[in-house]
Scaffold this motif. Structure first.
Motif, mmCIF file in Angstrom:
data_model
loop_
_atom_site.group_PDB
_atom_site.id
_atom_site.type_symbol
_atom_site.label_atom_id
_atom_site.label_comp_id
_atom_site.label_asym_id
_atom_site.label_seq_id
_atom_site.Cartn_x
_atom_site.Cartn_y
_atom_site.Cartn_z
ATOM 1 N N ARG A 516 0.838 -1.214 0.000
ATOM 2 C CA ARG A 516 0.000 0.000 0.000
ATOM 3 C C ARG A 516 0.868 1.258 0.000
ATOM 4 O O ARG A 516 0.588 2.214 -0.723
ATOM 5 C CB ARG A 516 -0.924 0.013 1.229
ATOM 6 C CG ARG A 516 -2.281 -0.641 0.979
ATOM 7 C CD ARG A 516 -3.335 -0.120 1.960
ATOM 8 N NE ARG A 516 -2.916 -0.180 3.355
ATOM 9 C CZ ARG A 516 -3.047 -1.246 4.149
ATOM 10 N NH1 ARG A 516 -3.608 -2.352 3.687
ATOM 11 N NH2 ARG A 516 -2.644 -1.211 5.404
ATOM 12 N N ARG A 519 2.257 1.641 -3.470
ATOM 13 C CA ARG A 519 1.220 2.063 -4.425
ATOM 14 C C ARG A 519 0.880 3.536 -4.241
ATOM 15 O O ARG A 519 0.813 4.295 -5.193
ATOM 16 C CB ARG A 519 -0.052 1.222 -4.244
ATOM 17 C CG ARG A 519 -0.059 -0.063 -5.052
ATOM 18 C CD ARG A 519 -1.475 -0.639 -5.159
ATOM 19 N NE ARG A 519 -2.140 -0.813 -3.876
ATOM 20 C CZ ARG A 519 -2.098 -1.934 -3.143
ATOM 21 N NH1 ARG A 519 -1.418 -2.976 -3.570
ATOM 22 N NH2 ARG A 519 -2.749 -2.026 -1.987
ATOM 23 N N SER A 523 1.471 6.487 -6.945
ATOM 24 C CA SER A 523 0.369 7.240 -7.561
ATOM 25 C C SER A 523 0.527 8.745 -7.268
ATOM 26 O O SER A 523 0.207 9.565 -8.109
ATOM 27 C CB SER A 523 -1.005 6.706 -7.139
ATOM 28 O OG SER A 523 -1.221 6.993 -5.795
#
Ligand code: ADP
Ligand code: XUL
Length: 526
Positions: A516, A519, A523
Motif C-alpha cells: 500500500r 502504491r 500514484s
C-alpha cells in the motif's frame, strides 16, 4: 597436469578472478581488484562516473582494460600456473555497452605485448565512456521502442522484457538521437562481457544469449537479432552488432599478448563471456526448475532457472538465456548494497553497528516503513530519486537500518510473484551475503531457509565452470551440467539460516501494508 580453468568477472565495482582445479573439484585462486582503490586515476565512485544529471551513469571502458592487465600481472606475481589454464571465460555486469570505432578490430588483433593494454587500445573507442546498468536516462527511447514493438506485453513476449532504461537498445537509440556523428563513427557495439572477451581472444567477440537478452534487441525464443527491434532502435544497427552465440561457444585461442606477457598456454581456449547473473546461475548450481537465488551485490537481484520461456507480461521482470541453453528469470533492484551503505553511513555505523541495530529492532519494525529510493529505481519503476518514510522517525537510527533491509526484501517478495515460484530454499550470493543478519530477514520474509556456497563470487565461479564445460564439450566429451557444478556449488553444511515462524507470520501481514505504501507513493508521483 591439473586441469585449470579461469573465470573472470567484470562487475560494477571490481574485477575478480577465480581459478578452479576441475579434477580436484576445488577453487585454487580467488582474487579481486576494486576499481576505485586500485585505479583511482579514473575518478570513479563505486566503479562509476556521475554526471550533473543523476539519471546518467557511465564508466570508462579503459578502466576495465587497465584492470585486466593489472589482474593478470597480479596472478603472475601470485604464482598462478597460468600455463596450465585450459580455457578462460568471463562474466560482465549486464546491459552496459562499449562503442568501438573502425580501428578496434585491427588493434585487438595486434596487441603489442611490450606495451600496456591501455596503450594498445586507447584509440579504439568512438565514445570514451560506457553507459552502465545504473543509467536511467532513456525513458523517452524506452517508450519509442516499446510503442514500435506493440506495447509492454508484446515487447516482453518478443524480447523477454519490456523496454528498460538500462537495456542496451534504448541506450543505443539515445546515442543515435543525441550524438548521431558518434553513432555513425561507431563500427561495432559490444557489451561489457563481449568487450572483455574480445581483448582476451584478440578479435571482436560474439554476444552470448544470456547477456544478449538484456538488450531489447534479441528474439528471446529464436535467439537471433530481432529485425523489428533493430529497426525501432537505430539505422544500420545490424552491421554494428556482433554475432549472437550460445555461451559454450569458443571464440578461438587466447591472444598472443597474454601468452607472451603472462605465460598463458598458446592453446588455451577463449570462450564467450556472459552476463553476471547468467554466470551466477551456473556458479550457484541453479540447474533445475524452481531453484532460486538472491544476489546482494551493487544491485540486488532475485533470479532462478526456467526450462521453458515464460515472460512477465506486466513488464517488471526479465527472461534471459541461461548458459545451459535454457532460460532464467530475473528481477533487478538498483537500490541494493549502495542503499544499505547510505543508511549505514548516514547513521555513522559500520556493518557490526548496522547488525546490532537489526538485532535491537523487531521484525515488522513496529509498522515503520521506508522506500529507500536513493537512486531512480528499476522495480518498481521510479524515475525520481527520493527516500520516503512512513511512521518512521528519521532520527531513530536502529529503526532506519531495519527499515531499509525490510523494504528491499518486501519489494523482492512482492515483485517476484509473477515467477510463480514458492522457493523451498534460497541461495544467497554477492558481497552482502556475508551478512548473516541481512540473510535472516530474507529467510523470514520468504519463509524458507537461506543457504550460501563456499565461494561468495558466484559470477566468477560460474564463468570458470562455463570455461570447463565449454572446454570439455569441445574436446568431444558430453559434459552434463550437474556433474560440472557438483561439489563447487554445494551449500556450506551447517550454515543454513532458517526462517523464524513468528517473524514469517509478521511479514505475511506486513506485505500488504508495504504494498500500500508503495502504491500510494507511486500514484502520488504520477
Ligand atoms: P558487484 O559484484 O556488484 O561489484 P559485490 O557483490 O562485490 O558487488 O558487492 C559489493 C557490496 O557488498 C558493497 O557495496 C558492500 O556494501 C557489500 N558488503 C560487503 N560486505 C558486507 C557486509 N558485511 N554487510 C553488508 N554488505 C556488505
Ligand atoms: C541485471 C542488472 C544488474 C547488473 C549488474 O539486469 O542490471 O544485476 O547485471 O550486476
Amino acid at each position: 597436469m591439473a586441469k585449470l580453468f579461469l573465470g573472470l568477472d567484470a562487475s560494477t565495482q571490481s574485477l575478480s578472478a577465480i581459478v578452479i582445479d576441475y579434477d580436484a573439484r576445488r577453487v585454487v585462486y580467488d582474487r579481486s581488484l576494486n576499481f576505485d582503490k586500485a585505479l583511482p586515476h579514473y575518478g570513479t565512485q563505486n566503479g562509476t562516473l556521475r554526471s550533473t544529471d543523476p539519471l546518467v551513469v557511465h564508466s570508462p571502458p579503459l578502466l576495465w582494460v587497465e584492470a585486466l592487465d593489472m589482474l593478470f600481472a597480479q596472478m603472475k606475481t601470485d604464482g598462478v600456473p597460468l600455463r596450465d589454464v585450459l580455457a578462460i571465460s568471463g562474466s560482465g555486469q549486464q546491459h552496459g555497452s562499449v562503442y568501438l570505432n573502425a580501428r578496434a578490430s585491427d588493434a585487438l588483433a595486434r596487441l603489442n605485448s611490450p606495451k600496456s593494454l591501455v596503450d594498445n587500445l586507447r584509440g579504439i573507442f568512438s565514445r570514451s565512456t560506457s553507459p552502465v546498468w545504473m543509467d536511467s536516462s532513456t525513458s523517452a527511447e524506452c517508450s519509442e521502442i516499446r510503442e514500435a514493438l506493440g506495447g509492454i506485453k508484446a515487447t516482453a513476449r518478443k524480447t523477454g522484457s519490456d523496454t528498460f532504461e538500462r537495456f542496451t537498445g534504448p541506450q543505443i537509440r539515445k546515442l543515435y538521437k543525441t550524438e548521431p556523428g558518434r553513432y555513425a563513427e561507431t563500427a561495432s557495439i559490444a557489451l561489457v562481457s563481449s568487450f572483455m572477451a574480445s581483448i582476451i581472444a584478440g578479435k571482436i567477440a560474439p554476444i552470448d544469449h544470456g547477456d544478449g537478452a538484456g538488450m531489447n534487441l534479441m528474439d528471446i525464443r529464436k535467439k537471433t537479432w530481432l529485425p523489428e527491434a533493430l529497426k525501432a532502435t537505430a539505422p544500420q544497427l545490424r552491421r554494428k552488432l556482433p554475432l549472437l552465440a550460445p555461451s559454450s561457444k569458443v571464440i578461438g585461442k587466447v591472444g598472443p599478448y597474454f601468452v607472451k606477457k603472462f605465460g598463458l598456454n598458446p592453446n588455451a581456449q577463449a570462450l564467450v563471456w556472459s552476463g553476471d547473473n547468467p554466470c551466477s546461475v551456473i556458479g550457484l548450481g541453479l540447474i533445475e526448475e524452481g531453484m532460486v537465488a538472491i544476489s546482494l551485490g551493487t544491485s540486488d537481484t532475485l533470479f532462478g532457472y526456467m526450462k521453458r520461456c515464460r515472460v512477465d507480461e506486466r513488464g517488471e521482470g526479465h527472461v534471459f538465456g541461461a548458459p545451459t541453453g535454457d532460460y532464467m528469470t530475473l528481477i533487478c533492484f538498483k537500490n541494493g548494497s549502495l542503499a544499505r551503505e547510505r543508511i549505514r553511513d548516514m547513521y555513522k555505523r559500520d556493518w557490526n553497528g548496522f547488525n546490532a541495530a537489526l538485532a535491537s529492532t523487531p521484525p515488522g519494525n513496529r509498522a515503520a516503513i521506508m522506500l529507500p529510493w536513493f537512486e531512480a529505481e528499476i522495480v518498481p519503476r521510479v524515475n525520481t530519486s527520493g527516500v520516503h518514510r512512513f511512521n518512521l522517525d528519521p532520527t531513530d537510527a536502529s529503526a532506519n537500518c531495519r527499515a531499509v533491509v525490510e523494504a528491499q526484501m518486501m519489494s523482492m517478495r512482492l515483485h517476484s510473484q509473477w515467477m510463480k515460484v514458492r522457493p523451498k530454499q534460497i541461495l544467497a550470493t554477492g558481497g552482502a551475503s556475508a551478512n548473516t543478519a541481512i540473510l535472516q530477514i530474507i529467510a523470514d520474509v520468504f519463509n524458507c531457509p537461506v543457504l550460501r556456497i563456499e565461494v561468495a563470487k558466484s559470477a566468477a565461479l560460474g564463468a570458470a565452470l562455463r570455461a570447463a564445460h565449454g572446454w570439455l564439450f569441445h574436446s568431444g566429451k558430453r559434459p552434463k551440467w550437474p556433474d560440472v557444478v557438483a561439489d563447487f556449488t554445494d551449500p556450506i553444511p551447517d550454515n543454513k539460516i532458517n526462517p523464524r515462524l513468528e517473524a514469517a507470520r509478521v511479514y505475511d501481514m506486513f506485505l500488504e501494508r508495504y504494498a500500500r505504501c508503495e502504491r500510494s507513493t507511486l500514484s502520488r508521483m504520477g
